[in-house]
Enzyme design. Sequence first.
Site, short mmCIF file in Angstrom:
data_model
loop_
_atom_site.label_atom_id
_atom_site.label_comp_id
_atom_site.label_asym_id
_atom_site.label_seq_id
_atom_site.Cartn_x
_atom_site.Cartn_y
_atom_site.Cartn_z
N HIS A 12 -8.52 -4.21 17.48
CA HIS A 12 -9.47 -5.18 18.00
C HIS A 12 -8.88 -6.58 18.10
CE1 HIS A 12 -9.80 -5.27 13.63
NE2 HIS A 12 -10.40 -6.45 13.70
N ARG A 20 -0.50 12.55 -0.23
CA ARG A 20 -1.65 13.44 -0.34
C ARG A 20 -1.30 14.85 0.14
NH1 ARG A 20 -1.82 9.71 3.51
NH2 ARG A 20 -1.96 10.40 5.68
N GLY A 44 -18.49 11.96 0.60
CA GLY A 44 -19.26 11.73 -0.61
C GLY A 44 -18.43 11.34 -1.80
N GLY A 45 -17.31 10.68 -1.55
CA GLY A 45 -16.46 10.23 -2.65
C GLY A 45 -17.08 9.08 -3.42
N ARG A 46 -16.39 8.68 -4.47
CA ARG A 46 -16.88 7.58 -5.31
C ARG A 46 -16.60 6.25 -4.62
NH1 ARG A 46 -14.56 4.50 -9.88
NH2 ARG A 46 -16.25 3.92 -11.30
N HIS A 76 12.51 -1.54 4.37
CA HIS A 76 12.70 -0.50 5.38
C HIS A 76 13.94 0.35 5.10
CE1 HIS A 76 9.49 -1.16 8.32
NE2 HIS A 76 9.54 -2.42 7.94
N HIS A 101 0.85 -1.19 0.00
CA HIS A 101 0.00 0.00 0.00
C HIS A 101 0.89 1.24 0.00
CE1 HIS A 101 -1.60 3.27 2.67
NE2 HIS A 101 -2.53 3.27 1.74
N ASN A 106 0.38 5.78 -0.22
CA ASN A 106 -0.50 6.93 -0.36
C ASN A 106 0.32 8.19 -0.14
OD1 ASN A 106 -2.17 9.07 1.40
ND2 ASN A 106 -3.54 8.12 -0.08
#
Length: 318
Positions: free
Chosen positions: A189, A111, A272-274, A159, A107, A109
Site C-alpha cells: 500500500h 515452522r 483461534g490462536g492466542r 546477508h 524477525h 520464523n
Amino acid sequence: MPPDFSAVRQYLMGLQDSICSALAQEDGTGTFREDAWSRAEGGGGRSRVMTEGAVFEKAGVAFSHVMGSKLPPSATAHRPELAGQPWQALGVSLVIHPRNPYVPTAHMNVRFFIAGANAEGAGPIGNLESKIENPIWWFGGGFDLTPYYGFEEDAAHWHRTARAAVAPFGLALHPRFKQACDDYFSLKHRGEPRGIGGLFYDDFSELGFESSFALTRSVGDAFLSAYRPIVAKRKATPSGDRERQFQLYRRGRYVEFNLVWDRGTLFGLQSGGRTESILMSLPPLVRWEYDWKPEPGSPEARLYDVFLKPRDWASANF
C-alpha cells in the site's frame, strides 16, 4: 522418508531456549517472562517476552504447536486442495525491538506444517508418520532485518550469514529465498519494503524430509550469528530524541505490515490462536505522522535512498 514430527518439535523447543538465553545475555539485565498456553481446539505453546531491558525494549520469542480439524482460509489460499483438511503446525517465531535506534529490529520464523486425513488425531506429540498415509507437509521460515539507521557493513554481514546458512543445500536457494523475502516483506500500500530483507521460504519440501529439515535447522541456527554481532556493535551508539522519534515513526511501518499483510498473523487469528502471543510482535511504542518526509540529505533520508531498495548486499564490497 516420512516426517519425524517429534524431532521437529524437540528442535524448535531447543531453539527457543538457546535464542532466549543468548538475548538475555546480550541484554545484561532483562529477563524473559514465560506464558504457557493451551488452545481449545488443540495444542498450545509457550510465549516468552522480555520488556524494558537495557538493550531490548521488547523481545518476544514464541513456540507453538497447534492443530485443528479444518484449515483456516489463510492457509488454503495457495493450496485450495487442502480446504477442510485437519492439520498440525509447529513453529518458533520471534521479533526483537531494540531500545537504541541504531540497532535494527529483527524477525525470524521457522515452522513445519502437516495436513491430511488423520493429522488431527495424532495428538500433541504423536507419531504422525504412523497415522497418516501420504501426508502433505512442508517447512517454511527465514529472517529479515529492519534498520532505522543503516550501515553497509551490517547489511552485508546479515546477508552473507543468510547466504552461508542455505549454501550447503544448493547455490540456487539463496537468490531465490532472498527474492522471496524482498517480495513478501513489502508494504504494497506504500510501495515500500519493510527493511533490507534476508531469507524467506514457504511450502518447502522439495529436498525430502531430512534435507528440508536440515535446511530449516541451518536457518534457525544462523539467526544469532546474523543478528547478535550487529547488536553488540551498535547498542552503545549515542542517540537523542531525533533518532528516537524516527525510530518510533518507522515502527509504524512494522505495525502496518504485521496487521495488513502478514500471513502468519492472519493464520493465527483465523485459527483461534492466542491473541496476546500472535500480537507480541508489535512494538511497545510507535507513532504516525501525517505525510511526513525526511529532509533531503539527512541520515533519515539515507535509509530510504540507500537501504530500502533491493540490493545484492551479500556480494557487496565493504
